[in-house]
Scaffold this active site. Structure first.
Site, PDB file in Angstrom:
ATOM      1  N   ARG A  77      -0.589  -9.085  13.348  1.00 18.33           N
ATOM      2  CA  ARG A  77      -1.260  -7.872  12.327  1.00 18.33           C
ATOM      3  C   ARG A  77      -1.913  -8.621  11.378  1.00 18.33           C
ATOM      4  O   ARG A  77      -2.930  -8.017  10.883  1.00 18.33           O
ATOM      5  CB  ARG A  77       0.189  -7.340  11.862  1.00 18.33           C
ATOM      6  N   ARG A 127      -9.505   0.961   8.536  1.00 23.86           N
ATOM      7  CA  ARG A 127      -9.166  -0.410   8.685  1.00 23.86           C
ATOM      8  C   ARG A 127     -10.279  -1.266   9.591  1.00 23.86           C
ATOM      9  O   ARG A 127     -10.085  -2.514  10.152  1.00 23.86           O
ATOM     10  CB  ARG A 127      -8.029  -0.347   9.670  1.00 23.86           C
ATOM     11  N   ARG A 148      11.024  -1.764  10.913  1.00 21.44           N
ATOM     12  CA  ARG A 148      10.165  -1.576  11.500  1.00 21.44           C
ATOM     13  C   ARG A 148       9.966  -2.327  12.726  1.00 21.44           C
ATOM     14  O   ARG A 148       9.837  -3.693  12.695  1.00 21.44           O
ATOM     15  CB  ARG A 148       8.825  -1.486  10.830  1.00 21.44           C
ATOM     16  N   ARG A 208      11.557  -6.134   4.953  1.00 15.37           N
ATOM     17  CA  ARG A 208      11.232  -4.594   4.688  1.00 15.37           C
ATOM     18  C   ARG A 208      12.246  -3.866   5.112  1.00 15.37           C
ATOM     19  O   ARG A 208      12.503  -4.247   6.480  1.00 15.37           O
ATOM     20  CB  ARG A 208       9.989  -4.495   4.997  1.00 15.37           C
ATOM     21  N   LYS A 265       0.969  -1.046   0.213  1.00 17.74           N
ATOM     22  CA  LYS A 265      -0.168   0.015   0.146  1.00 17.74           C
ATOM     23  C   LYS A 265       0.839   1.334   0.055  1.00 17.74           C
ATOM     24  O   LYS A 265       0.755   2.248  -0.838  1.00 17.74           O
ATOM     25  CB  LYS A 265      -0.936   0.060   1.217  1.00 17.74           C
TER      26      LYS A 265
HETATM   27  P1  AMP Z   1       0.917   0.509   8.874  1.00 13.04           P
HETATM   28  O1  AMP Z   1       1.906   1.268   8.917  1.00 13.04           O
HETATM   29  O2  AMP Z   1      -0.331   0.948   8.120  1.00 13.04           O
HETATM   30  O3  AMP Z   1       1.104  -1.042   8.623  1.00 13.04           O
HETATM   31  O4  AMP Z   1       0.092   0.723  10.365  1.00 13.04           O
HETATM   32  C1  AMP Z   1       0.931   0.299  11.529  1.00 13.04           C
HETATM   33  C2  AMP Z   1       0.077   0.135  12.563  1.00 13.04           C
HETATM   34  O5  AMP Z   1      -0.432   1.408  13.036  1.00 13.04           O
HETATM   35  C3  AMP Z   1      -0.856  -1.026  12.493  1.00 13.04           C
HETATM   36  O6  AMP Z   1      -0.557  -2.537  12.785  1.00 13.04           O
HETATM   37  C4  AMP Z   1      -1.862  -0.424  13.544  1.00 13.04           C
HETATM   38  O7  AMP Z   1      -1.434  -0.611  15.303  1.00 13.04           O
HETATM   39  C5  AMP Z   1      -1.937   1.061  13.700  1.00 13.04           C
HETATM   40  N1  AMP Z   1      -2.826   1.736  12.534  1.00 13.04           N
HETATM   41  C6  AMP Z   1      -2.536   2.340  11.486  1.00 13.04           C
HETATM   42  N2  AMP Z   1      -3.849   2.577  10.965  1.00 13.04           N
HETATM   43  C7  AMP Z   1      -4.530   2.402  11.714  1.00 13.04           C
HETATM   44  C8  AMP Z   1      -6.142   2.633  11.544  1.00 13.04           C
HETATM   45  N3  AMP Z   1      -6.510   3.106  10.493  1.00 13.04           N
HETATM   46  N4  AMP Z   1      -6.699   1.960  12.790  1.00 13.04           N
HETATM   47  C9  AMP Z   1      -6.055   1.661  13.752  1.00 13.04           C
HETATM   48  N5  AMP Z   1      -4.751   1.403  13.816  1.00 13.04           N
HETATM   49  C10 AMP Z   1      -4.070   1.969  12.839  1.00 13.04           C
END
Ligand code: AMP
Length: 212
Positions: free
Chosen positions: A166, A88, A155, A123, A13
């Site tokens: 996740r 999400r 990360r 990554r 994404k």
């Molecule tokens: P990402 O970088 O999009 O993979 O997000 C990393 C982490 O941030 C996720 O595993 C969640 O813990 C949190 N997170 C990101 N976006 C959301 C969202 N829209 N709702 C809830 N938690 C989020």
């Protein structure tokens, strides 16, 4: 164009959101990036979000909905935007509807779990938002960002155990959004299994009908 990018963590994404942002000159809003920046800066938001992110769980809906409200209200988003990582969950999607935001297209990038696990372990990311992979998208100089020269890092939530959690969170809470948007008639799916360039081509093809 108002676009939502759906997909498992590690589906690509972030990479595709950067491509779309450049091509259509619209901002990308990545809730994960915003939350990580808040943690780094030690803000109240960061303190509230950290334990959830570390556990591979979703940050509470009201927290992320608040962030999105603020961003979508800004001038930068007037001509369109890409939401990367939001919504999400169904309540987050309903909150977006309640804000009166009309999304043109919801693009779901499809990648099997086994592939996701393989990708996450390689990554590497940069504080500037750029993302690399040691095998599939290596930077010109190992460990250094091509775009800004900063040091790349792994990360914390890309650790194997957290990735598992996740993925479970994705299947339980985020994947139902596909049916939610399919019912509204604006869901488009693209395969994200192969090379990045293949996915990019499919993404641009999928977006063409929505160009103004
Ligand atoms: P990402 O970088 O999009 O993979 O997000 C990393 C982490 O941030 C996720 O595993 C969640 O813990 C949190 N997170 C990101 N976006 C959301 C969202 N829209 N709702 C809830 N938690 C989020």
């Amino acid at each position: 164009m108002k676009i939502i990018l759906l997909g498992a963590p590690g589906a690509g994404k972030g990479t595709q959101s950067a491509n779309i942002s450049e091509k259509y000159n619209i901002p990308a809003i990545a809730t994960g990036d915003i939350l990580r920046a808040a943690i780094k800066n030690g803000t109240e938001l960061g303190k509230a979000a950290k334990s959830y992110i570390d556990a591979g769980k979703l940050v509470p809906d009201d927290v992320v909905i608040g962030i999105i409200k603020e961003y979508l209200g800004s001038d930068a988003c007037k001509n369109g935007f890409i939401l990367d990582g939001f919504p999400r969950s169904i309540p987050q999607a309903e909150a977006l509807d309640a804000m009166g935001v009309k999304i043109d297209v919801v693009l779901s990038i499809e990648v099997a779990d086994e592939k996701i696990i393989e990708r996450m372990s390689g990554r590497r990311v940069c504080p500037c938002g750029a993302s690399y992979h040691v095998l599939y998208k290596a930077p010109a100089k190992e460990g250094v960002c091509d775009k800004c020269g900063q040091a790349l890092y792994v990360r914390a939530d890309d650790a194997a155990e957290t990735v598992k959690s996740r993925l479970e969170t994705f299947h339980a809470q985020t994947e139902p959004l596909k049916a939610f948007y399919a019912k509204k008639g604006n869901l488009v799916t693209v395969q994200g299994q192969e090379e990045v360039a293949d996915t990019t081509r499919l993404v641009f093809e999928a977006l063409r009908p929505y160009e103004a």
